[in-house]
Design a protein around this motif. Sequence first.
Motif: not given
Length: 140
Positions: A10, A34, A81, A85-86, A89
């Motif tokens: 992150p 996101w 990123r 990832l969740s 995020d």
Amino acid sequence: MADFSLHEAPFDIEVLRAPLAHARAGAYASFEGWVRDHHDGRAVAGLFYEAYAALAEAEGAKVVAEARARFDVIEVRCAHRVGELSIGDLAVWVGVTAAHRDAAFAACRYVIDEIKARVPIWKRERYVEGDAGWLHPLSR
């Protein structure tokens, strides 16, 4: 820091935004993408971004340079990123400063649209049902 960067961990938006501050800037526009919990009617548990790093960084830098050339802006940056990832995020961030808001908004929109269309970053969604699937680049 590079104008376009890939991050396995992150990132801190304040650190990314700091180089954009300038006395000539009257406007700042940003976009944050996101990880959401759904796509095409399916429940999403998370996702994985994979990139061809050298090409992604080069093409991402081209997009940022194009935005600088096309719009009356002071500074432009983008971070994306990669990896696991969740839900919730931060996956991608774009920041733009300009003397006026119209240029900042237009350049910000240009960068995110071009990054999604041209930069070799692929998304694999993990679904709540247990399966997963790679998505077409335009649906990122």
